[in-house]
Write an enzyme that holds these catalytic residues in place. Sequence first.
Site, PDB file in Angstrom:
ATOM      1  N   CYS A  81       0.830  -1.207   0.000  1.00  0.00           N
ATOM      2  CA  CYS A  81       0.000   0.000   0.000  1.00  0.00           C
ATOM      3  C   CYS A  81       0.869   1.264   0.000  1.00  0.00           C
ATOM      4  CB  CYS A  81      -0.917  -0.045   1.225  1.00  0.00           C
ATOM      5  SG  CYS A  81      -1.779   1.495   1.566  1.00  0.00           S
ATOM      6  N   CYS A  84       0.005   3.893   2.646  1.00  0.00           N
ATOM      7  CA  CYS A  84       0.469   3.425   3.959  1.00  0.00           C
ATOM      8  C   CYS A  84       1.922   3.845   4.193  1.00  0.00           C
ATOM      9  CB  CYS A  84       0.352   1.914   4.065  1.00  0.00           C
ATOM     10  SG  CYS A  84      -1.319   1.280   3.961  1.00  0.00           S
TER      11      CYS A  84
END
Length: 163
Positions: A81, A84
Site C-alpha cells: 500500500c 500506507c
Amino acid sequence: MAAAIPILHSVFERVPYRTLAKSRSIICCILGPFSNAVKYRNIHLSEHRSEIYNITCEDDFKNKVMRNSLPVIVNFHAEWCEPCHSLKPLLEKIASENEGHLHLAEVLVDEHADLLHAFEVTAVPAVLGIHRGIVTDKFIGLVSNKQVMEFVGKLLDKNKEGS
C-alpha cells in the site's frame, strides 16, 4: 535457574540499551522464568514511556493496545500500500514527539485478518485511536497532516479527561 542469570546478565551487558528496549517483548518471550535478569539493565517489563509496537499476534494486541493505560494509535497497513508508506513516517514522528502520552501500534493487515474483522477494517491505511480498550476515533485512507494532527489532539484530550 540461578546459574543462568549471570550468563544472561553478561549477554545483556553487551547489547545496547536501545536495542533491548525495542526488543522487550522478544526478550520476555525468550526469558520466561528468567525475566528478572532483565532488571540488571533497568529494563522494566511494564509499559515504556514511548513505544512503537509491531503487533505479532492477537494476544500481543490485547496486551499492548487494549490493556494500555495510555492512548494508542493503531495503524492498520500493508506492505503493498503506497499511501500506507506515506502515512507511517508521520505517525512514527507523532509518537516520538508525544513520548509518555501515547503509543503507536503497527498492524500488518495481511498477517492479522482476525483483527481486521474485529475492528471492521475494510481499507488501508486505517488508523484507530484506542484509549483504555475503547475505539475513540478512526480515519481511513491518506488524509492531510492537519487532519492527522486533529485526530491525535482528540486522542490526547481523551487521555487528559480520563486522568
